[in-house]
Design an enzyme around this catalytic site. Structure first.
Site, PDB file in Angstrom:
ATOM      1  N   LYS A  61      -9.617  11.147  -0.766  1.00 41.59           N
ATOM      2  CA  LYS A  61      -8.781  10.591  -0.026  1.00 41.59           C
ATOM      3  C   LYS A  61      -7.413  10.928  -0.176  1.00 41.59           C
ATOM      4  CE  LYS A  61     -12.031   6.664   0.214  1.00 41.59           C
ATOM      5  NZ  LYS A  61     -12.514   5.407  -0.650  1.00 41.59           N
ATOM      6  N   GLN A 100     -10.052   1.016  -4.457  1.00 40.49           N
ATOM      7  CA  GLN A 100     -11.373   1.720  -4.439  1.00 40.49           C
ATOM      8  C   GLN A 100     -12.753   0.767  -5.334  1.00 40.49           C
ATOM      9  OE1 GLN A 100     -12.207   4.737  -3.089  1.00 40.49           O
ATOM     10  NE2 GLN A 100     -14.413   4.716  -3.869  1.00 40.49           N
ATOM     11  N   ASP A 132      -9.310  -0.631   4.886  1.00 36.57           N
ATOM     12  CA  ASP A 132     -10.754  -0.617   4.850  1.00 36.57           C
ATOM     13  C   ASP A 132     -11.187  -1.882   5.912  1.00 36.57           C
ATOM     14  OD1 ASP A 132     -12.023   0.929   2.948  1.00 36.57           O
ATOM     15  OD2 ASP A 132     -11.158  -0.385   1.350  1.00 36.57           O
TER      16      ASP A 132
HETATM   17  N1  GUN Z   1     -16.115   2.725  -2.357  1.00 39.45           N
HETATM   18  C1  GUN Z   1     -17.266   3.642  -1.742  1.00 39.45           C
HETATM   19  N2  GUN Z   1     -17.093   3.367  -0.400  1.00 39.45           N
HETATM   20  C2  GUN Z   1     -15.757   2.838  -0.184  1.00 39.45           C
HETATM   21  C3  GUN Z   1     -14.969   2.425   0.905  1.00 39.45           C
HETATM   22  O1  GUN Z   1     -15.269   2.823   1.848  1.00 39.45           O
HETATM   23  N3  GUN Z   1     -13.947   1.695   0.576  1.00 39.45           N
HETATM   24  C4  GUN Z   1     -13.428   1.256  -0.601  1.00 39.45           C
HETATM   25  N4  GUN Z   1     -12.389   0.526  -0.968  1.00 39.45           N
HETATM   26  N5  GUN Z   1     -14.257   1.710  -1.746  1.00 39.45           N
HETATM   27  C5  GUN Z   1     -15.397   2.225  -1.522  1.00 39.45           C
END
Ligand code: GUN
Length: 325
Positions: A54, A98, A121
């Site tokens: 990311k 996350q 998100d």
């Molecule tokens: N962990 C796995 N996929 C995601 C996501 O799309 N957002 C977040 N915040 N954590 C994740």
């Protein structure tokens, strides 16, 4: 019939290019440099890899990123304090915490603490509500946003088509169904207690599957010519110590029936981070619009005569509550 393969890698590259151009425009006119803050707690190796991806992709499109790596013993209070600080930091456009979080931290509490306008998100209940009501200004969860883009690469207009979403999670299934409804599909959701899944799948012009059950959807479930989007991604052993990634759809069967289908890997997966970048750009743009409107309000208020001035605040979001759909 052999289905068209929907190339998620190529579409994700297109999204990243559009985001990079949008970021460059904001920077060029001095509006903002969008910035994504990513918070990671603990040492789950997969989460570290996701976060590194990311951060790398954020910087590759010209945005700033800030990474916070916190000890697994970080308390909920400490995490909420950090979120509060980021909520108030004008340089931060988007915040992502996350998941999964350690078990001593209440995920719902964390999701709710992130300021909705920075919730890239799209999990904060305010954004969930905005999407459910079809309001503008919602930040939409990244995977469903990416799936809509994949579907639109096949169909110019999906109004009136029958859509079935298999899986009712808050992260994919539910927001997915709401986005399809917003585009005037006739939408159903199937879940673990749904009976006669095969018959329901067979009715669907658009079939989105997000269950995490490898091979759940067989070729014979699929309506001939349907568009099939496979969100599932499971690592399975493929002999001699090797592993491979598989989806929720039996791809080799489905490809002979569907009109278009996403592969696993290379379908939905690449779209998710690309849409996170798009959401961060959207958040930065919306914040810039709010600041501009607030400045205009100050000017209006200064210029207005008591009782005759325009209202001091304007609603930037057109809430189309009268929309009969
Ligand atoms: N962990 C796995 N996929 C995601 C996501 O799309 N957002 C977040 N915040 N954590 C994740």
């Amino acid at each position: 019939m052999t289905a068209r393969i929907i190339d998620g890698k190529a579409l994700a590259a297109e999204v990243r290019k559009e985001v990079a151009e949008g970021v460059a425009a904001l920077v060029r006119d001095g509006t903002a440099v969008p910035e994504l803050a990513v918070v990671l707690i603990g040492d789950d190796p997969a989460s570290h890899i996701y976060v590194s991806n990311k951060v790398r992709q954020t910087e590759a499109v010209g945005m700033r990123s800030r990474r916070f790596v916190l000890d697994a013993a970080t308390t909920q209070r400490q995490l909420l304090d950090l979120i509060e600080q980021l909520n108030h930091d004008p340089a931060v456009s988007g915040i992502l915490v996350q998941f999964p979080l350690p078990p001593h931290i209440d995920t719902a509490r964390v999701v709710t603490a992130i300021r909705p306008d920075k919730d890239v998100d799209g999990f904060n209940p305010v954004n969930v509500g905005r999407i459910a009501a079809g309001m503008e200004g919602a930040l939409v969860p990244c995977t469903p946003l990416g799936v809509m883009r994949l579907i639109k690469s096949v169909h110019e207009d999906i109004a009136g088509l029958g859509a079935l979403v298999v899986g009712a999670s808050n992260v994919v299934g539910r927001p997915m169904a709401r986005l399809l409804l917003q585009e005037l599909c006739t939408v159903s959701i199937a879940h673990v207690r749904t009976t006669d899944l095969e018959r329901r799948c067979k009715d669907a012009d658009i079939l989105v599957v997000a269950t995490g059950v490898p091979g759940l959807i067989r070729g014979k479930f699929i309506k001939p010519g349907a568009t099939v989007i496979d969100v599932g991604i499971t690592r399975i052993k493929s002999g001699a110590g090797t592993e491979k990634l598989v989806g929720d759809v039996a791809f080799e069967e489905a490809i002979d029936v569907a009109g278009a289908i996403t592969p696993v890997p290379g379908g939905v997966g690449p779209m998710t981070i690309a849409c996170l970048l798009a959401n961060t750009l959207s958040a930065a743009r919306m914040e810039a619009a709010r600041s501009k409107a607030a400045e205009a309000d100050v000017t209006d208020a200064a210029e207005s005569t008591e009782g005759l001035g325009r209202p001091a605040s304007r609603n930037l979001q057109r809430n189309d509550f009268n929309n009969p759909h």
